[in-house]
Write a protein that holds these residues in place. Structure first.
Motif, mmCIF file in Angstrom:
data_model
loop_
_atom_site.group_PDB
_atom_site.id
_atom_site.type_symbol
_atom_site.label_atom_id
_atom_site.label_comp_id
_atom_site.label_asym_id
_atom_site.label_seq_id
_atom_site.Cartn_x
_atom_site.Cartn_y
_atom_site.Cartn_z
ATOM 1 N N THR A 217 7.483 -59.251 16.322
ATOM 2 C CA THR A 217 8.461 -59.660 15.301
ATOM 3 C C THR A 217 8.473 -61.171 15.134
ATOM 4 O O THR A 217 8.499 -61.690 14.009
ATOM 5 C CB THR A 217 9.870 -59.172 15.690
ATOM 6 O OG1 THR A 217 9.856 -57.752 15.828
ATOM 7 C CG2 THR A 217 10.898 -59.568 14.634
ATOM 8 N N ALA A 218 8.452 -61.891 16.251
ATOM 9 C CA ALA A 218 8.495 -63.351 16.192
ATOM 10 C C ALA A 218 7.225 -63.929 15.577
ATOM 11 O O ALA A 218 7.278 -64.883 14.801
ATOM 12 C CB ALA A 218 8.709 -63.916 17.593
ATOM 13 N N ILE A 219 6.070 -63.354 15.898
ATOM 14 C CA ILE A 219 4.809 -63.834 15.332
ATOM 15 C C ILE A 219 4.779 -63.580 13.832
ATOM 16 O O ILE A 219 4.402 -64.457 13.046
ATOM 17 C CB ILE A 219 3.612 -63.162 16.033
ATOM 18 C CG1 ILE A 219 3.515 -63.641 17.490
ATOM 19 C CG2 ILE A 219 2.313 -63.442 15.278
ATOM 20 C CD1 ILE A 219 2.515 -62.873 18.326
ATOM 21 N N GLU A 220 5.197 -62.387 13.418
ATOM 22 C CA GLU A 220 5.209 -62.079 11.990
ATOM 23 C C GLU A 220 6.255 -62.901 11.249
ATOM 24 O O GLU A 220 6.125 -63.145 10.045
ATOM 25 C CB GLU A 220 5.481 -60.592 11.782
ATOM 26 C CG GLU A 220 4.338 -59.707 12.231
ATOM 27 C CD GLU A 220 4.509 -58.244 11.853
ATOM 28 O OE1 GLU A 220 3.561 -57.467 12.027
ATOM 29 O OE2 GLU A 220 5.604 -57.887 11.347
ATOM 30 N N LYS B 53 7.917 -67.466 13.990
ATOM 31 C CA LYS B 53 8.794 -68.110 14.971
ATOM 32 C C LYS B 53 8.111 -68.304 16.312
ATOM 33 O O LYS B 53 8.663 -68.938 17.203
ATOM 34 C CB LYS B 53 10.066 -67.272 15.168
ATOM 35 C CG LYS B 53 10.925 -67.172 13.912
ATOM 36 C CD LYS B 53 12.150 -66.310 14.166
ATOM 37 C CE LYS B 53 13.009 -66.193 12.910
ATOM 38 N NZ LYS B 53 14.191 -65.327 13.142
ATOM 39 N N LEU B 54 6.907 -67.750 16.469
ATOM 40 C CA LEU B 54 6.181 -67.852 17.731
ATOM 41 C C LEU B 54 4.700 -68.014 17.456
ATOM 42 O O LEU B 54 4.111 -67.228 16.713
ATOM 43 C CB LEU B 54 6.418 -66.600 18.584
ATOM 44 C CG LEU B 54 5.661 -66.529 19.916
ATOM 45 C CD1 LEU B 54 6.158 -67.604 20.872
ATOM 46 C CD2 LEU B 54 5.797 -65.147 20.542
ATOM 47 N N PHE C 176 11.215 -62.564 24.814
ATOM 48 C CA PHE C 176 11.695 -61.831 23.640
ATOM 49 C C PHE C 176 11.446 -62.598 22.339
ATOM 50 O O PHE C 176 12.324 -62.748 21.491
ATOM 51 C CB PHE C 176 13.178 -61.490 23.788
ATOM 52 C CG PHE C 176 13.484 -60.709 25.033
ATOM 53 C CD1 PHE C 176 12.829 -59.515 25.299
ATOM 54 C CD2 PHE C 176 14.400 -61.175 25.958
ATOM 55 C CE1 PHE C 176 13.089 -58.795 26.457
ATOM 56 C CE2 PHE C 176 14.665 -60.465 27.121
ATOM 57 C CZ PHE C 176 14.013 -59.275 27.370
ATOM 58 N N GLY C 177 10.214 -63.099 22.220
ATOM 59 C CA GLY C 177 9.813 -63.734 20.969
ATOM 60 C C GLY C 177 10.155 -65.201 20.845
ATOM 61 O O GLY C 177 9.887 -65.808 19.812
ATOM 62 N N HIS D 171 21.816 -62.657 27.450
ATOM 63 C CA HIS D 171 21.598 -63.745 26.501
ATOM 64 C C HIS D 171 20.127 -63.939 26.163
ATOM 65 O O HIS D 171 19.776 -64.869 25.437
ATOM 66 C CB HIS D 171 22.193 -65.041 27.057
ATOM 67 C CG HIS D 171 23.691 -65.061 27.050
ATOM 68 N ND1 HIS D 171 24.450 -64.703 28.145
ATOM 69 C CD2 HIS D 171 24.579 -65.361 26.073
ATOM 70 C CE1 HIS D 171 25.733 -64.807 27.854
ATOM 71 N NE2 HIS D 171 25.842 -65.191 26.599
ATOM 72 N N GLY D 172 19.261 -63.073 26.677
ATOM 73 C CA GLY D 172 17.858 -63.100 26.282
ATOM 74 C C GLY D 172 17.073 -64.290 26.771
ATOM 75 O O GLY D 172 16.133 -64.729 26.101
#
Length: 350
Positions: free
Chosen positions: A37-40, A43-44, A95-96, A171-172
Protein backbone atom coordinates in the motif's frame (compact mmCIF):
# COMPACT_ATOMS: atom_id res chain seq x y z
CA UNK A 1 15.18 9.12 -13.12
CA UNK A 2 11.61 7.89 -12.99
CA UNK A 3 9.27 9.93 -10.80
CA UNK A 4 8.26 8.03 -7.65
CA UNK A 5 4.55 8.59 -8.32
CA UNK A 6 4.96 7.17 -11.82
CA UNK A 7 6.76 4.03 -10.60
CA UNK A 8 4.22 3.60 -7.82
CA UNK A 9 1.39 3.78 -10.34
CA UNK A 10 3.24 1.23 -12.48
CA UNK A 11 3.30 -1.22 -9.57
CA UNK A 12 -0.43 -0.78 -9.11
CA UNK A 13 -1.16 -1.02 -12.84
CA UNK A 14 0.87 -4.22 -13.30
CA UNK A 15 -0.64 -5.76 -10.18
CA UNK A 16 -4.17 -5.05 -11.40
CA UNK A 17 -3.29 -6.29 -14.89
CA UNK A 18 -2.30 -9.63 -13.38
CA UNK A 19 -5.51 -9.73 -11.35
CA UNK A 20 -3.71 -9.63 -8.02
CA UNK A 21 -4.94 -7.99 -4.83
CA UNK A 22 -2.50 -6.11 -2.62
CA UNK A 23 -2.59 -9.01 -0.17
CA UNK A 24 -1.78 -11.56 -2.89
CA UNK A 25 1.10 -9.46 -4.22
CA UNK A 26 2.44 -9.01 -0.69
CA UNK A 27 2.34 -12.75 0.04
CA UNK A 28 4.12 -13.66 -3.20
CA UNK A 29 6.77 -10.97 -2.75
CA UNK A 30 7.31 -11.79 0.92
CA UNK A 31 6.42 -8.33 2.25
CA UNK A 32 3.51 -6.97 4.25
CA UNK A 33 0.31 -5.71 2.63
CA UNK A 34 0.89 -2.33 4.30
CA UNK A 35 4.25 -2.11 2.52
CA UNK A 36 2.54 -2.69 -0.86
CA UNK A 37 0.00 0.00 0.00
CA UNK A 38 2.77 2.43 0.92
CA UNK A 39 4.77 1.72 -2.25
CA UNK A 40 1.71 2.15 -4.45
CA UNK A 41 0.89 5.37 -2.58
CA UNK A 42 4.41 6.72 -3.16
CA UNK A 43 4.98 6.82 0.61
CA UNK A 44 7.75 4.21 0.70
CA UNK A 45 10.78 3.74 -1.53
CA UNK A 46 11.40 -0.03 -1.72
CA UNK A 47 14.78 -1.48 -0.89
CA UNK A 48 16.72 -3.36 -3.56
CA UNK A 49 15.53 -6.72 -2.15
CA UNK A 50 11.89 -5.62 -2.16
CA UNK A 51 12.17 -4.15 -5.65
CA UNK A 52 13.62 -7.40 -6.98
CA UNK A 53 10.85 -9.45 -5.33
CA UNK A 54 8.10 -7.23 -6.73
CA UNK A 55 9.61 -7.26 -10.20
CA UNK A 56 9.86 -11.07 -10.17
CA UNK A 57 6.22 -11.46 -9.15
CA UNK A 58 5.02 -8.90 -11.70
CA UNK A 59 7.13 -10.42 -14.49
CA UNK A 60 9.33 -7.46 -15.38
CA UNK A 61 12.73 -6.00 -14.59
CA UNK A 62 13.41 -3.62 -11.73
CA UNK A 63 14.25 -0.91 -14.26
CA UNK A 64 10.92 -1.41 -16.03
CA UNK A 65 9.09 -1.24 -12.73
CA UNK A 66 10.94 1.55 -10.95
CA UNK A 67 13.02 3.20 -13.65
CA UNK A 68 16.55 4.21 -12.69
CA UNK A 69 18.30 1.96 -10.18
CA UNK A 70 18.72 5.05 -8.02
CA UNK A 71 15.61 5.01 -5.88
CA UNK A 72 13.99 8.26 -4.76
CA UNK A 73 14.74 9.30 -1.22
CA UNK A 74 12.50 7.85 1.43
CA UNK A 75 11.37 10.16 4.17
CA UNK A 76 11.92 8.88 7.70
CA UNK A 77 10.21 10.15 10.83
CA UNK A 78 10.93 9.51 14.48
CA UNK A 79 8.96 6.60 15.96
CA UNK A 80 8.86 8.56 19.20
CA UNK A 81 10.63 11.63 20.53
CA UNK A 82 14.30 10.87 21.25
CA UNK A 83 15.27 11.44 24.90
CA UNK A 84 18.08 13.84 23.93
CA UNK A 85 19.02 15.97 20.94
CA UNK A 86 21.06 13.07 19.58
CA UNK A 87 20.31 11.80 16.08
CA UNK A 88 21.52 8.28 16.98
CA UNK A 89 18.90 5.89 15.65
CA UNK A 90 18.03 2.64 13.95
CA UNK A 91 16.05 2.66 10.69
CA UNK A 92 13.15 0.28 10.21
CA UNK A 93 10.28 -0.09 7.77
CA UNK A 94 7.21 -0.67 9.94
CA UNK A 95 3.79 -1.07 8.32
CA UNK A 96 4.71 0.93 5.24
CA UNK A 97 6.63 3.72 7.00
CA UNK A 98 10.37 4.21 7.32
CA UNK A 99 10.92 5.08 10.97
CA UNK A 100 13.88 6.28 13.00
CA UNK A 101 13.97 4.43 16.32
CA UNK A 102 15.85 6.38 19.01
CA UNK A 103 18.96 4.40 19.93
CA UNK A 104 19.33 4.05 23.68
CA UNK A 105 22.54 5.23 25.34
CA UNK A 106 22.85 1.69 26.70
CA UNK A 107 21.07 -0.37 24.02
CA UNK A 108 19.32 -3.58 25.07
CA UNK A 109 20.79 -6.53 23.15
CA UNK A 110 20.78 -4.53 19.90
CA UNK A 111 23.10 -3.42 17.12
CA UNK A 112 24.97 -0.15 17.09
CA UNK A 113 23.01 2.84 15.72
CA UNK A 114 22.88 3.26 11.96
CA UNK A 115 25.57 5.42 10.41
CA UNK A 116 23.56 6.37 7.31
CA UNK A 117 21.51 9.32 6.12
CA UNK A 118 17.77 8.89 6.68
CA UNK A 119 16.96 9.59 3.03
CA UNK A 120 19.67 7.44 1.46
CA UNK A 121 19.22 4.22 -0.46
CA UNK A 122 21.32 2.44 2.19
CA UNK A 123 18.89 3.56 4.89
CA UNK A 124 16.01 2.12 2.87
CA UNK A 125 17.81 -1.21 2.51
CA UNK A 126 18.66 -1.32 6.21
CA UNK A 127 15.08 -0.44 7.14
CA UNK A 128 13.66 -3.22 4.99
CA UNK A 129 15.97 -5.75 6.65
CA UNK A 130 15.01 -4.80 10.22
CA UNK A 131 12.50 -6.44 12.57
CA UNK A 132 11.51 -4.50 15.70
CA UNK A 133 10.49 -6.26 18.92
CA UNK A 134 9.38 -4.46 22.10
CA UNK A 135 9.77 -6.73 25.12
CA UNK A 136 11.03 -7.11 28.68
CA UNK A 137 12.49 -10.58 28.02
CA UNK A 138 16.01 -10.64 29.51
CA UNK A 139 16.95 -13.38 27.03
CA UNK A 140 15.93 -11.39 23.95
CA UNK A 141 19.58 -11.09 22.96
CA UNK A 142 19.65 -14.82 22.21
CA UNK A 143 16.66 -14.44 19.93
CA UNK A 144 18.19 -11.44 18.14
CA UNK A 145 21.49 -13.27 17.58
CA UNK A 146 19.75 -16.41 16.32
CA UNK A 147 17.56 -14.32 14.00
CA UNK A 148 20.61 -12.64 12.48
CA UNK A 149 22.54 -15.89 12.17
CA UNK A 150 19.66 -17.61 10.38
CA UNK A 151 18.58 -14.77 8.09
CA UNK A 152 21.30 -12.13 7.80
CA UNK A 153 18.65 -9.61 8.83
CA UNK A 154 18.69 -7.82 12.16
CA UNK A 155 16.33 -7.58 15.09
CA UNK A 156 16.14 -4.40 17.16
CA UNK A 157 14.98 -5.03 20.73
CA UNK A 158 13.20 -2.15 22.45
CA UNK A 159 13.10 -2.58 26.27
CA UNK A 160 9.48 -2.15 27.38
CA UNK A 161 7.05 -3.81 29.81
CA UNK A 162 4.08 -5.84 28.58
CA UNK A 163 1.67 -2.89 28.62
CA UNK A 164 4.18 -0.49 27.09
CA UNK A 165 5.02 -2.98 24.33
CA UNK A 166 1.35 -3.29 23.35
CA UNK A 167 1.09 0.52 23.23
CA UNK A 168 3.99 0.73 20.78
CA UNK A 169 2.37 -1.95 18.61
CA UNK A 170 -0.95 -0.09 18.79
CA UNK A 171 0.74 3.05 17.46
CA UNK A 172 2.39 1.14 14.62
CA UNK A 173 6.02 1.80 15.55
CA UNK A 174 7.10 -1.82 16.26
CA UNK A 175 6.35 -5.09 14.48
CA UNK A 176 6.13 -7.30 17.57
CA UNK A 177 5.16 -6.86 21.23
CA UNK A 178 6.12 -9.27 24.00
CA UNK A 179 3.82 -9.81 26.98
CA UNK A 180 3.52 -12.19 29.94
CA UNK A 181 0.13 -11.61 31.56
CA UNK A 182 -1.21 -15.18 31.25
CA UNK A 183 -0.98 -17.64 34.15
CA UNK A 184 -2.46 -21.02 35.05
CA UNK A 185 -5.27 -19.21 36.88
CA UNK A 186 -5.83 -16.80 33.99
CA UNK A 187 -4.65 -18.57 30.81
CA UNK A 188 -6.32 -15.99 28.55
CA UNK A 189 -4.47 -13.09 30.18
CA UNK A 190 -2.35 -12.28 27.13
CA UNK A 191 -5.22 -12.59 24.65
CA UNK A 192 -7.49 -10.52 26.90
CA UNK A 193 -4.91 -7.74 27.10
CA UNK A 194 -4.54 -7.69 23.32
CA UNK A 195 -8.30 -7.67 22.72
CA UNK A 196 -8.81 -4.86 25.22
CA UNK A 197 -5.94 -2.70 24.09
CA UNK A 198 -5.68 -3.41 20.36
CA UNK A 199 -8.64 -5.41 19.09
CA UNK A 200 -9.10 -8.81 17.46
CA UNK A 201 -6.90 -8.55 14.36
CA UNK A 202 -3.83 -10.00 16.04
CA UNK A 203 -2.11 -13.32 16.65
CA UNK A 204 0.07 -14.56 19.50
CA UNK A 205 3.10 -16.79 19.15
CA UNK A 206 4.41 -18.56 22.25
CA UNK A 207 8.11 -18.14 22.96
CA UNK A 208 8.22 -19.85 26.34
CA UNK A 209 6.64 -20.39 29.71
CA UNK A 210 8.79 -18.84 32.40
CA UNK A 211 8.95 -18.58 36.17
CA UNK A 212 8.10 -15.29 37.88
CA UNK A 213 8.66 -14.96 41.59
CA UNK A 214 10.14 -13.13 44.55
CA UNK A 215 13.79 -12.12 44.53
CA UNK A 216 15.60 -11.74 47.88
CA UNK A 217 19.17 -11.07 49.03
CA UNK A 218 21.33 -14.19 48.80
CA UNK A 219 21.66 -14.37 52.57
CA UNK A 220 17.96 -13.94 53.34
CA UNK A 221 16.55 -16.20 56.05
CA UNK A 222 13.20 -16.49 54.23
CA UNK A 223 12.57 -19.86 52.57
CA UNK A 224 8.92 -19.57 51.51
CA UNK A 225 6.54 -17.08 49.95
CA UNK A 226 4.38 -17.20 53.09
CA UNK A 227 7.38 -16.25 55.24
CA UNK A 228 8.19 -13.29 53.00
CA UNK A 229 4.63 -11.99 52.98
CA UNK A 230 4.43 -12.23 56.78
CA UNK A 231 7.55 -10.13 57.30
CA UNK A 232 7.97 -6.35 57.28
CA UNK A 233 10.10 -5.92 54.19
CA UNK A 234 10.88 -3.00 51.91
CA UNK A 235 9.62 -3.92 48.45
CA UNK A 236 10.71 -2.54 45.09
CA UNK A 237 7.72 -2.09 42.78
CA UNK A 238 7.04 -2.17 39.07
CA UNK A 239 4.95 0.08 36.84
CA UNK A 240 1.30 -0.62 36.09
CA UNK A 241 0.73 -2.76 33.03
CA UNK A 242 3.80 -4.92 33.56
CA UNK A 243 3.57 -8.64 34.22
CA UNK A 244 5.70 -8.27 37.37
CA UNK A 245 3.32 -5.61 38.71
CA UNK A 246 0.37 -7.94 38.13
CA UNK A 247 2.13 -10.67 40.12
CA UNK A 248 3.15 -8.24 42.88
CA UNK A 249 -0.39 -6.90 43.28
CA UNK A 250 -1.68 -10.44 43.72
CA UNK A 251 0.96 -11.15 46.36
CA UNK A 252 0.34 -8.00 48.38
CA UNK A 253 -3.46 -8.50 48.35
CA UNK A 254 -4.54 -4.88 48.09
CA UNK A 255 -1.78 -3.39 50.21
CA UNK A 256 -0.39 -0.10 49.03
CA UNK A 257 1.98 -0.53 46.09
CA UNK A 258 5.67 0.21 46.79
CA UNK A 259 6.63 3.84 46.31
CA UNK A 260 9.91 3.07 44.56
CA UNK A 261 9.45 1.52 41.12
CA UNK A 262 11.98 -0.28 38.91
CA UNK A 263 11.73 0.06 35.14
CA UNK A 264 12.44 -3.59 34.35
CA UNK A 265 13.38 -6.98 35.78
CA UNK A 266 17.04 -6.06 36.00
CA UNK A 267 16.15 -2.90 37.90
CA UNK A 268 14.44 -5.04 40.55
CA UNK A 269 17.56 -7.18 40.96
CA UNK A 270 19.81 -4.12 41.12
CA UNK A 271 17.69 -2.53 43.86
CA UNK A 272 17.97 -5.70 45.98
CA UNK A 273 21.67 -6.16 45.29
CA UNK A 274 22.35 -2.58 46.34
CA UNK A 275 20.36 -2.82 49.54
CA UNK A 276 17.73 -0.31 48.43
CA UNK A 277 15.03 -2.99 48.75
CA UNK A 278 14.54 -6.29 50.60
CA UNK A 279 12.30 -7.98 48.03
CA UNK A 280 10.86 -7.62 44.56
CA UNK A 281 9.20 -9.53 41.75
CA UNK A 282 11.12 -10.51 38.61
CA UNK A 283 11.74 -13.49 36.35
CA UNK A 284 13.99 -16.30 37.57
CA UNK A 285 16.74 -15.72 34.98
CA UNK A 286 17.46 -12.19 36.20
CA UNK A 287 17.47 -13.26 39.84
CA UNK A 288 19.87 -16.12 39.09
CA UNK A 289 22.25 -13.92 37.12
CA UNK A 290 22.32 -11.43 40.00
CA UNK A 291 23.15 -14.17 42.51
CA UNK A 292 19.94 -13.59 44.49
CA UNK A 293 17.59 -16.04 46.22
CA UNK A 294 14.51 -16.80 44.16
CA UNK A 295 11.15 -18.07 45.40
CA UNK A 296 8.89 -19.11 42.48
CA UNK A 297 5.34 -17.77 42.59
CA UNK A 298 3.81 -18.63 39.22
CA UNK A 299 4.55 -19.80 35.72
CA UNK A 300 3.61 -17.28 33.05
CA UNK A 301 3.09 -17.65 29.31
CA UNK A 302 5.46 -15.35 27.45
CA UNK A 303 3.92 -14.57 24.04
CA UNK A 304 4.75 -12.21 21.21
CA UNK A 305 1.88 -10.37 19.53
CA UNK A 306 1.75 -9.32 15.88
CA UNK A 307 -0.88 -7.87 13.57
CA UNK A 308 -2.57 -10.24 11.14
CA UNK A 309 -1.85 -7.71 8.39
CA UNK A 310 1.87 -8.42 8.96
CA UNK A 311 1.47 -12.07 7.94
CA UNK A 312 3.35 -12.89 4.75
CA UNK A 313 6.18 -10.47 5.49
CA UNK A 314 9.45 -12.37 5.12
CA UNK A 315 10.76 -10.93 8.40
CA UNK A 316 7.83 -12.41 10.34
CA UNK A 317 8.13 -15.72 8.50
CA UNK A 318 11.82 -15.85 9.40
CA UNK A 319 11.06 -14.93 13.02
CA UNK A 320 8.57 -17.77 13.38
CA UNK A 321 11.03 -20.23 11.85
CA UNK A 322 13.73 -19.15 14.31
CA UNK A 323 11.39 -19.47 17.32
CA UNK A 324 10.51 -23.00 16.21
CA UNK A 325 14.11 -23.98 15.50
CA UNK A 326 15.87 -26.62 17.58
CA UNK A 327 18.87 -24.31 18.05
CA UNK A 328 16.88 -21.46 19.62
CA UNK A 329 14.68 -23.68 21.76
CA UNK A 330 17.71 -25.56 23.04
CA UNK A 331 19.54 -22.37 23.99
CA UNK A 332 16.50 -20.95 25.76
CA UNK A 333 15.60 -24.11 27.65
CA UNK A 334 19.09 -24.14 29.19
CA UNK A 335 18.33 -20.86 31.00
CA UNK A 336 16.89 -20.83 34.54
CA UNK A 337 13.10 -20.73 34.55
CA UNK A 338 12.45 -21.14 30.79
CA UNK A 339 10.25 -23.94 29.38
CA UNK A 340 10.14 -24.06 25.56
CA UNK A 341 7.81 -27.04 25.13
CA UNK A 342 5.17 -24.79 23.52
CA UNK A 343 7.57 -22.49 21.64
CA UNK A 344 6.28 -21.56 18.19
CA UNK A 345 2.61 -22.28 18.86
CA UNK A 346 0.41 -19.65 17.22
CA UNK A 347 -3.02 -18.69 18.54
CA UNK A 348 -5.68 -16.37 17.19
CA UNK A 349 -6.74 -13.60 19.55
CA UNK A 350 -10.33 -14.13 18.41
Amino acid sequence: MTNQNESSNRVRNLREAKGLTQTELAERAGISRSAVTAIEGAKLAPSVATALSLAAVLGCSVEELFGSPESPKATASWAWEPPTNSNRCWHAEVFGKVLKLPAAVTPMWSALPDDVDAGSQKASIVADETLVLATCDPAAGILASQFHAATGMRMIVIPRSSGQSLELLKHGVVHLAGLHLATAEHPEGNADAVRTGLGNDYNLIRLSNWQEGISLPAGSAHRSVRSVLGARLKWIGREEGSGARQCLDQLLHGRRAPRCVARNHMGVATAIQSGWADAGVCVQLVSAEAGLRFLPVQQEAYDVCYAKSFRGDRRLTAFINVVRSVAYRSLLSDLPGYDTADAGRISNVN
